[in-house]
Design an enzyme around this catalytic site. Structure first.
Site, mmCIF file in Angstrom:
data_model
loop_
_atom_site.group_PDB
_atom_site.id
_atom_site.type_symbol
_atom_site.label_atom_id
_atom_site.label_comp_id
_atom_site.label_asym_id
_atom_site.label_seq_id
_atom_site.Cartn_x
_atom_site.Cartn_y
_atom_site.Cartn_z
ATOM 1 N N SER A 93 -10.859 6.536 -4.806
ATOM 2 C CA SER A 93 -11.510 6.932 -3.546
ATOM 3 C C SER A 93 -12.527 8.051 -3.764
ATOM 4 O O SER A 93 -12.420 8.832 -4.718
ATOM 5 C CB SER A 93 -10.475 7.425 -2.539
HETATM 6 N N1 SAH Z 1 -4.999 6.269 -5.053
HETATM 7 C C1 SAH Z 1 -5.803 5.605 -6.052
HETATM 8 C C2 SAH Z 1 -6.826 4.646 -5.478
HETATM 9 C C3 SAH Z 1 -6.184 3.537 -4.755
HETATM 10 S S1 SAH Z 1 -7.048 2.018 -4.773
HETATM 11 C C4 SAH Z 1 -6.475 6.586 -6.979
HETATM 12 O O1 SAH Z 1 -6.354 7.804 -6.777
HETATM 13 O O2 SAH Z 1 -7.118 6.124 -7.934
HETATM 14 C C5 SAH Z 1 -5.773 1.091 -3.977
HETATM 15 C C6 SAH Z 1 -4.669 0.648 -4.910
HETATM 16 O O3 SAH Z 1 -3.647 0.076 -4.122
HETATM 17 C C7 SAH Z 1 -5.115 -0.436 -5.885
HETATM 18 O O4 SAH Z 1 -4.869 -0.027 -7.203
HETATM 19 C C8 SAH Z 1 -4.256 -1.630 -5.493
HETATM 20 O O5 SAH Z 1 -3.882 -2.445 -6.582
HETATM 21 C C9 SAH Z 1 -3.056 -0.955 -4.868
HETATM 22 N N2 SAH Z 1 -2.245 -1.780 -3.969
HETATM 23 C C10 SAH Z 1 -2.639 -2.770 -3.118
HETATM 24 N N3 SAH Z 1 -1.583 -3.281 -2.456
HETATM 25 C C11 SAH Z 1 -0.486 -2.611 -2.904
HETATM 26 C C12 SAH Z 1 0.907 -2.687 -2.616
HETATM 27 N N4 SAH Z 1 1.396 -3.560 -1.735
HETATM 28 N N5 SAH Z 1 1.739 -1.851 -3.274
HETATM 29 C C13 SAH Z 1 1.272 -0.945 -4.191
HETATM 30 N N6 SAH Z 1 -0.029 -0.843 -4.509
HETATM 31 C C14 SAH Z 1 -0.898 -1.651 -3.877
#
Ligand code: SAH
Length: 243
Positions: A93
């Site tokens: 993000s």
């Molecule tokens: N917080 C992260 C960015 C998140 S991007 C950082 O600091 O880099 C969103 C992430 O959520 C992605 O990696 C995606 O694979 C994950 N995601 C999507 N659905 C999910 C779920 N049901 N459970 C866990 N992770 C999930």
């Protein structure tokens, strides 16, 4: 000029400024690493300038080496005012959004925090400097593995990474004083509501194509809701799609 091109151009200008300052510092025998200057600039121009006030959040944003959480080829763009790709079609993000979400959940140093969506591990690293323990779940195994390794190498010992579907939360470690969801569900997953402690805060980009960053606080077993700003996150996957 389209906004994205303008932003890119601005970043290049900022980065060259940082590099120039770096050289000047070198000549004075006081070498300041480029990333320290870039983080200071990020905090001044993107985070404090937009109203983030919590000193603990600001100092965590100054400390965590964001460039270590992005692919090597994008390192020099890590402090720009935008999200960046981290592989598997996912993104880290924008720094301001990380700071805003962290500020809104008002962490105490003993808090237990759950993050859904580990991605690169950057948000988890920021949380770990403000809370007692951080539990973070990632649905894509390769991302979970690389984030766990990275956090370990960088010494974030109070972060625990699990590969799995964050829809279910982490019941063995509940209740959580704060929950931060960094992917977008169309509605709040029920298990996460149950795993939120009394007085706990939960922040989530709620919605499908159009999302609103929403803060919930559990007061006497009931969720109070505050809408913050429109945002754009990658969608939550897995069990939520079957609801
Ligand atoms: N917080 C992260 C960015 C998140 S991007 C950082 O600091 O880099 C969103 C992430 O959520 C992605 O990696 C995606 O694979 C994950 N995601 C999507 N659905 C999910 C779920 N049901 N459970 C866990 N992770 C999930």
């Amino acid at each position: 000029m389209p906004i994205s091109v303008r932003r890119f151009a601005l970043t290049v200008v900022l980065l060259s400024a940082v590099q120039t300052t770096g050289c000047a510092a070198k000549n004075n025998q006081k070498e300041v690493s480029w990333d320290i200057l870039a983080r200071k600039d990020m905090v001044d121009s993107q985070i404090e300038a937009r109203g983030i006030k919590d000193d603990r959040v600001i100092s965590a944003m100054l400390k965590v080496e964001r460039h270590r959480f992005v692919p090597k080829s994008l390192e020099k763009l890590a402090y720009g005012d935008f999200p960046l790709p981290i592989g598997e079609e996912q993104t880290i993000s924008q720094p301001y959004i990380v700071a805003l979400m962290t500020e809104e959940i008002q962490l105490a140093s003993t808090d237990r925090v759950l993050e859904v969506g580990t991605g690169s591990g950057y948000q988890a690293a920021v949380l770990s400097l403000l809370a007692g323990e951080v539990f973070t779940i990632e649905i894509i195994e390769s991302l979970a593995d690389s984030a766990a390794k990275r956090l370990n190498v960088l010494g974030y010992e109070n972060v625990h990474v699990r590969h799995g579907d964050g829809f279910l939360g982490w019941p063995e470690k509940a209740p959580f004083d704060a929950i931060i969801i960094t992917c977008a569900p169309p509605e709040l997953p029920e298990p996460l509501i149950i795993q939120l402690a009394e007085g706990g805060r939960l922040i989530v980009p709620l919605g499908e194509n159009f999302q609103i960053l929403t803060l919930y606080t559990k007061v006497a077993g009931v969720l109070e809701k505050k809408e913050i700003i429109p945002v754009r996150f990658v969608p939550m996957k897995g069990l939520i799609e079957e609801q």
